[in-house]
Design an enzyme around this catalytic site. Structure first.
Site, mmCIF file in Angstrom:
data_model
loop_
_atom_site.group_PDB
_atom_site.id
_atom_site.type_symbol
_atom_site.label_atom_id
_atom_site.label_comp_id
_atom_site.label_asym_id
_atom_site.label_seq_id
_atom_site.Cartn_x
_atom_site.Cartn_y
_atom_site.Cartn_z
ATOM 1 N N GLU A 75 0.890 -1.314 0.083
ATOM 2 C CA GLU A 75 0.069 0.020 -0.432
ATOM 3 C C GLU A 75 0.875 1.396 0.344
ATOM 4 O O GLU A 75 0.067 2.396 0.231
ATOM 5 C CB GLU A 75 -1.158 -0.145 0.787
ATOM 6 C CG GLU A 75 -0.472 0.059 2.393
ATOM 7 C CD GLU A 75 -1.163 0.925 3.352
ATOM 8 O OE1 GLU A 75 -1.737 1.237 3.986
ATOM 9 O OE2 GLU A 75 -1.948 -0.499 3.903
ATOM 10 N N CYS A 91 -2.878 -3.462 4.005
ATOM 11 C CA CYS A 91 -2.509 -4.644 4.264
ATOM 12 C C CYS A 91 -3.146 -5.820 4.167
ATOM 13 O O CYS A 91 -2.159 -6.568 4.328
ATOM 14 C CB CYS A 91 -2.725 -4.160 6.268
ATOM 15 S SG CYS A 91 -1.930 -2.496 7.201
ATOM 16 N N HIS A 122 -2.328 -9.541 11.720
ATOM 17 C CA HIS A 122 -1.366 -8.743 10.843
ATOM 18 C C HIS A 122 -1.836 -8.279 12.531
ATOM 19 O O HIS A 122 -2.130 -7.712 13.793
ATOM 20 C CB HIS A 122 -3.121 -8.360 10.861
ATOM 21 C CG HIS A 122 -2.549 -6.507 10.103
ATOM 22 N ND1 HIS A 122 -1.226 -6.376 9.485
ATOM 23 C CD2 HIS A 122 -3.271 -5.634 10.301
ATOM 24 C CE1 HIS A 122 -1.087 -5.242 9.268
ATOM 25 N NE2 HIS A 122 -2.574 -4.811 9.712
#
Length: 386
Positions: free
Chosen positions: A77, A109, A231
């Site tokens: 990103e 993400c 994450h």
């Protein structure tokens, strides 16, 4: 057909800032950063490092002359061009065959996971070929902002193949998408916009929904997993998600999962937020540092990208996986970085490739790593191998 991660490696800039020093400079209690957020150090990327140089560096650490790469998929990103894929620059720097697909995938993400799943499908259709997956990002929120402590930079690269040497990825994914405004970055700036508390709530809600759906569709329970990886925009976020699932296990199971989680966050505590690479940096930390893992152990992986897309899937360690890890090299990479003072970090942060048509020269003082961006000339980025 068994398909999964055959090799995995990382790269991160050769510079970092200590978050205790940063906390003091910002007038905050250090515990707010090291305990409340769960971060100790933060990688600092000079302008000579971007998603291309870090991605190529991570990939170079795992590629072999015998590889047959048919797909190069870059999840990021932190794109450097609104049209041309960063994967093409990486392909050239690494002298990879032109007879391959080279693409860049964007969804906050989540892009690294999208690239990994694309690679899995590619190998299923082309079992004689391999896919190179790269998750590379620079997380920027701005100096003295609420998100400053959750910045970071680096890349994780993975070779996906048939009969993998590290992890078999199972075909059991559950995924969910919803258009929300919890985090985004307009095309005219290089720092993100985020609604912190709202984004955290969305992350946790996505995990709970995906976890519940995964159990319902597969019949699996918490007891089926040796460890859960998350994450990690900051490590405390992953802990909050893990705590949602922990009550489903007995005391011994909870203690075991917490111990594995602690191993999975060690690299992130020292590097910071890798956006698309954060889940896979956590996976790599777990693999490198947790010597209790054994072949046959199943891992659960939760991916989240604001905006938002989430996915939960599983993978199983294969026999002999330990022989294909590079823990010593990764420890050396982190230990040999140069610490910057807070003023030095601020100067490096502010020296960036401009959003303008002007030529630009990166500061050679901060050239490090296998590849560097030397500057921009006539609106073309100039890369070099070192």
């Amino acid at each position: 057909m068994s398909i999964g991660i055959d090799r995995i490696g990382m790269a991160t800039p050769a510079f970092f800032v200590d978050l205790i020093e940063l906390a003091k400079a910002r007038g905050d209690e250090p515990d707010k950063y090291t305990i409340g957020i769960g971060q100790d150090q933060q990688a600092v990327a000079p302008s000579s490092q971007d998603i291309v140089t870090m991605g190529a560096d991570a990939a170079a650490s795992i590629l072999s002359p015998d590889d047959h790469i048919g797909l190069i998929a870059l999840g990021t990103e932190s794109g450097i061009d609104a049209s041309k894929a960063g994967a093409l620059y990486i392909q050239k720097l690494l002298n990879l065959s032109p007879w391959a697909r080279a693409v860049e995938i964007k969804e906050a993400c989540y892009g690294g996971t999208a690239a990994l799943m694309m690679a899995r499908d590619f190998v299923a259709a082309h079992p004689d070929q391999q896919a190179l997956v790269i998750a590379s990002d620079i997380a920027r929120y701005g100096l003295a902002t609420g998100g400053e402590v959750t910045q970071g930079a680096g890349a994780v690269a993975m070779i996906v193949s048939q009969h993998p040497h590290i992890l078999e990825i199972h075909d059991d994914s559950v995924y969910r998408s919803d258009s929300i405004m919890d985090f985004w970055r307009p095309v005219y700036q290089d720092t993100a916009l985020a609604k912190g508390k709202y984004s955290t709530a969305q992350y946790l809600d996505f995990f709970q929904q995906l976890w519940d759906r995964y159990k319902a569709t597969t019949g699996h329970t918490l007891d089926d997993f040796k460890a859960l990886c998350f994450h990690l925009p900051y490590t405390k976020m992953g802990l909050k998600a893990l705590r949602l699932a922990l009550p489903e296990g007995d005391d011994a199971k909870q203690a075991d999962l917490m111990a594995h989680f602690d191993r999975s966050i060690q690299y992130s505590r020292r590097v910071g937020n890798l956006y698309t690479g954060s889940l896979y940096l956590g996976l790599l930390s777990l693999l490198d540092l947790d010597d209790s893992l054994q072949a046959g152990d199943t891992l659960g992986l939760f991916s989240y990208g604001s905006g938002a897309v989430g996915e939960f899937f599983s993978a199983t360690l294969v026999e002999g996986f330990e022989q294909y890890l590079h823990a010593a090299e990764h420890a050396q990479l982190l230990d040999e970085r140069q610490q910057l003072s807070v003023p030095e970090y601020e100067a490096v942060f502010n020296d960036k490739v401009p959003y303008a048509a002007d030529d630009y020269q990166a500061d050679p003082k901060y050239f490090a790593g296998r590849f560097v961006l030397t500057g921009v000339k006539a609106q073309e980025r100039q890369y070099a191998a070192r």
